[in-house]
Design a protein around this motif. Sequence first.
Motif, short mmCIF file in Angstrom:
data_model
loop_
_atom_site.label_atom_id
_atom_site.label_comp_id
_atom_site.label_asym_id
_atom_site.label_seq_id
_atom_site.Cartn_x
_atom_site.Cartn_y
_atom_site.Cartn_z
N ASP A 115 0.84 -1.20 0.00
CA ASP A 115 0.00 0.00 0.00
C ASP A 115 0.87 1.25 0.00
O ASP A 115 2.00 1.24 0.46
N LEU A 116 0.34 2.31 -0.57
CA LEU A 116 1.02 3.59 -0.67
C LEU A 116 0.12 4.67 -0.10
O LEU A 116 -1.10 4.55 -0.09
N ARG A 117 0.75 5.71 0.36
CA ARG A 117 0.02 6.87 0.87
C ARG A 117 0.57 8.07 0.12
O ARG A 117 1.74 8.42 0.27
N SER A 118 -0.23 8.72 -0.71
CA SER A 118 0.26 9.81 -1.55
C SER A 118 0.62 11.06 -0.74
O SER A 118 1.51 11.81 -1.13
N GLU A 119 -0.05 11.26 0.37
CA GLU A 119 0.25 12.40 1.25
C GLU A 119 0.14 11.93 2.70
O GLU A 119 -0.60 11.00 3.01
N ARG A 120 0.84 12.63 3.56
CA ARG A 120 0.81 12.30 4.98
C ARG A 120 -0.63 12.39 5.51
O ARG A 120 -1.38 13.29 5.15
N ASP B 211 4.57 7.04 -3.10
CA ASP B 211 4.42 7.14 -1.65
C ASP B 211 4.99 8.47 -1.17
O ASP B 211 6.02 8.93 -1.66
N HIS B 212 4.32 9.10 -0.22
CA HIS B 212 4.75 10.42 0.25
C HIS B 212 6.13 10.39 0.89
O HIS B 212 6.83 11.40 0.90
#
Length: 62
Positions: free
Chosen positions: A24-29, A50-51
């Motif tokens: 999984d990735l998180r584009s922003e915090r 990822d961020h």
Amino acid sequence: MKAQARLLDKLCQCLPERRLEWLDLRSERRRAVQVVGSAWAAEDQGLEGDHRMTRTPGSARK
């Protein structure tokens, strides 16, 4: 840094094979994670999309 890389390479040789269950990735915090089927990894930077990739390379807290 080169000594750390050599040590990590040596330790990784002893690890048993594992299976990656999800990615999984998180584009922003503090944003919701996005489960993905694949991602590009950039050496010393992280996963594309990822961020954390934009943080200081080599930092323990990216």
